[in-house]
Design an enzyme around this catalytic site. Structure first.
Site, PDB file in Angstrom:
ATOM      1  N   LYS A   1     -30.492  -4.878  13.686  1.00  0.00           N
ATOM      2  CA  LYS A   1     -30.208  -3.609  13.445  1.00  0.00           C
ATOM      3  C   LYS A   1     -29.522  -3.520  12.571  1.00  0.00           C
ATOM      4  O   LYS A   1     -28.897  -2.261  12.073  1.00  0.00           O
ATOM      5  CB  LYS A   1     -29.394  -3.127  14.704  1.00  0.00           C
ATOM      6  CG  LYS A   1     -30.132  -3.460  16.187  1.00  0.00           C
ATOM      7  CD  LYS A   1     -29.385  -2.999  17.371  1.00  0.00           C
ATOM      8  CE  LYS A   1     -29.795  -3.224  18.684  1.00  0.00           C
ATOM      9  NZ  LYS A   1     -28.736  -2.895  19.853  1.00  0.00           N
TER      10      LYS A   1
ATOM     11  N   ARG B   1     -22.031  10.883  16.312  1.00  0.00           N
ATOM     12  CA  ARG B   1     -20.924  10.255  17.360  1.00  0.00           C
ATOM     13  C   ARG B   1     -20.137   9.367  16.436  1.00  0.00           C
ATOM     14  O   ARG B   1     -19.187   8.709  17.095  1.00  0.00           O
ATOM     15  CB  ARG B   1     -21.746   9.574  18.433  1.00  0.00           C
ATOM     16  CG  ARG B   1     -22.535  10.624  19.324  1.00  0.00           C
ATOM     17  CD  ARG B   1     -22.910   9.894  20.554  1.00  0.00           C
ATOM     18  NE  ARG B   1     -21.812   9.619  21.493  1.00  0.00           N
ATOM     19  CZ  ARG B   1     -21.994   8.783  22.652  1.00  0.00           C
ATOM     20  NH1 ARG B   1     -23.444   8.373  23.087  1.00  0.00           N
ATOM     21  NH2 ARG B   1     -20.964   8.424  23.219  1.00  0.00           N
TER      22      ARG B   1
ATOM     23  N   ARG C   1     -25.098  -0.437  31.282  1.00  0.00           N
ATOM     24  CA  ARG C   1     -26.276   0.141  30.428  1.00  0.00           C
ATOM     25  C   ARG C   1     -27.227   0.382  31.597  1.00  0.00           C
ATOM     26  O   ARG C   1     -27.362  -0.663  32.701  1.00  0.00           O
ATOM     27  CB  ARG C   1     -26.977  -0.815  29.346  1.00  0.00           C
ATOM     28  CG  ARG C   1     -25.826  -1.128  28.190  1.00  0.00           C
ATOM     29  CD  ARG C   1     -26.711  -1.973  27.334  1.00  0.00           C
ATOM     30  NE  ARG C   1     -25.860  -2.090  26.163  1.00  0.00           N
ATOM     31  CZ  ARG C   1     -24.950  -2.997  25.822  1.00  0.00           C
ATOM     32  NH1 ARG C   1     -24.459  -3.847  26.826  1.00  0.00           N
ATOM     33  NH2 ARG C   1     -24.202  -3.105  24.455  1.00  0.00           N
TER      34      ARG C   1
ATOM     35  N   PRO D   1     -30.776   3.726  18.118  1.00  0.00           N
ATOM     36  CA  PRO D   1     -31.516   2.992  17.242  1.00  0.00           C
ATOM     37  C   PRO D   1     -31.654   1.500  17.524  1.00  0.00           C
ATOM     38  O   PRO D   1     -30.510   1.043  17.566  1.00  0.00           O
ATOM     39  CB  PRO D   1     -31.083   3.196  15.908  1.00  0.00           C
ATOM     40  CG  PRO D   1     -29.635   3.765  16.086  1.00  0.00           C
ATOM     41  CD  PRO D   1     -29.791   4.517  17.332  1.00  0.00           C
ATOM     42  N   GLU D   2     -32.784   1.244  17.784  1.00  0.00           N
ATOM     43  CA  GLU D   2     -32.780  -0.444  17.842  1.00  0.00           C
ATOM     44  C   GLU D   2     -33.768  -0.955  16.787  1.00  0.00           C
ATOM     45  O   GLU D   2     -33.949   0.003  15.809  1.00  0.00           O
ATOM     46  CB  GLU D   2     -33.570  -0.674  19.303  1.00  0.00           C
ATOM     47  CG  GLU D   2     -32.934  -0.457  20.366  1.00  0.00           C
ATOM     48  CD  GLU D   2     -33.178  -0.679  21.714  1.00  0.00           C
ATOM     49  OE1 GLU D   2     -33.822  -1.752  21.700  1.00  0.00           O
ATOM     50  OE2 GLU D   2     -32.613  -0.118  22.569  1.00  0.00           O
TER      51      GLU D   2
ATOM     52  N   HIS E   1     -23.956  16.998  10.434  1.00  0.00           N
ATOM     53  CA  HIS E   1     -23.502  15.702  10.906  1.00  0.00           C
ATOM     54  C   HIS E   1     -23.688  14.689   9.621  1.00  0.00           C
ATOM     55  O   HIS E   1     -23.702  13.320   9.769  1.00  0.00           O
ATOM     56  CB  HIS E   1     -23.882  15.079  12.137  1.00  0.00           C
ATOM     57  CG  HIS E   1     -23.574  15.811  13.330  1.00  0.00           C
ATOM     58  ND1 HIS E   1     -22.396  16.418  13.633  1.00  0.00           N
ATOM     59  CD2 HIS E   1     -24.564  16.498  14.286  1.00  0.00           C
ATOM     60  CE1 HIS E   1     -22.671  17.116  14.572  1.00  0.00           C
ATOM     61  NE2 HIS E   1     -23.857  17.172  15.128  1.00  0.00           N
TER      62      HIS E   1
END
Length: 280
Positions: free
Chosen positions: A61, A117, A270, A2-3, A98
């Site tokens: 964010k 995660r 990245r 997510p950005e 999750h």
């Protein structure tokens, strides 16, 4: 991952789902203690149970959630990490996969924080004094709320030896810009992401500013809704021009009748995606 656009959608959803409603009960997954750092899950629950949602802001964010309990403000700083999401379910519905924390709301409904995660974070902030949190205080002006001043961007780039794309990831400069939108902005601006930042012209910086905002707007239009699906998830559609499109033909060159495949390189650990023909 997510950005800014995905976090903006989360903020919009939380306002619609929770503003004005009281938290009746808080639960958590005991395997997810790390997302509540530096507090404990029990302390997180004590801080929020009985509190009423008052307002939700977003900077970059980060979600800055203000609540009130007994006339006193309580803050919740939420970061989605790499896979975090807020979803709403009915009180009798099973928790989604999750789910790491859940807030049962008065009047029905349960807010779930999903994070497969476990890189997300839910941090209580005493008195909702978000400005006292170093990671928030360090952020630059939010691009969506305040816009991007091309002259200021050009000035910051001129002082940097970093590649353009890597510099765009600096949250002190452009909070909310991440790996996806840095690649997309460089493509929209026709800028080679490997070019040294200080070598970029003012016109190039202006094109980058426009490219970032255009990429944000496109993503908001494509993804806005109650359930966000991230592009990295299995079966998800890819709405982006170059991100995660290694080997595919460049859409701009193809329209011009030329053939040029999208390349992938690694910058600052990245992946970066770009067209070597039309990005200079």
């Amino acid at each position: 991952m997510p950005e800014l656009p995905e976090v903006e959608i989360a903020a919009r959803n939380l306002r619609r789902w929770a503003e004005g409603r009281r938290v009746e009960e808080v639960g958590w997954d005991p395997r997810a203690r790390r997302i509540f750092r530096p507090a404990t899950p029990a302390a997180f629950a004590r801080a929020l149970e009985g509190a009423r949602f008052a307002g939700i802001r977003r900077i970059g964010k980060h979600l800055l959630v203000s609540l009130e309990r007994g006339g006193a403000p309580v803050g919740l700083l939420a970061h989605l990490g790499m896979t975090g999401k807020w979803v709403l379910r009915g009180a009798e519905e099973p928790a989604p996969r999750h789910a790491r924390a859940w807030l049962r709301l008065e009047g029905g409904g349960v807010l779930h924080f999903q994070d497969s995660r476990l890189f997300g974070r839910l941090r209580t902030v005493p008195g909702a004094r978000f400005e006292d949190v170093p990671e928030v205080a360090a952020l630059g002006p939010d691009p969506l709320e305040h816009g991007i001043q091309p002259a200021a961007l050009a000035g910051a780039l001129a002082k940097s030896r970093l590649p353009v794309k890597v510099k765009l990831l600096d949250q002190r400069l452009l909070p909310g810009v991440g790996n996806i939108h840095a690649s997309e902005a460089c493509f929209r601006a026709r800028v080679d992401p490997r070019r040294p930042s200080r070598a970029l012209s003012r016109a190039g910086a202006k094109a980058l500013a426009a490219g970032i905002l255009a990429s944000f707007r496109m993503t908001l239009d494509a993804e806005d809704g109650p359930e966000i699906t991230y592009v990295e998830e299995p079966g998800a559609e890819n709405p982006f021009l170059v991100y995660a499109r290694e080997g595919e033909p460049c859409p701009r060159c193809r329209r011009a009748g030329r053939t040029s495949p999208i390349l992938r390189v690694v910058q600052a650990q990245r992946s970066t995606f770009f067209c070597p023909r039309c990005q200079r």
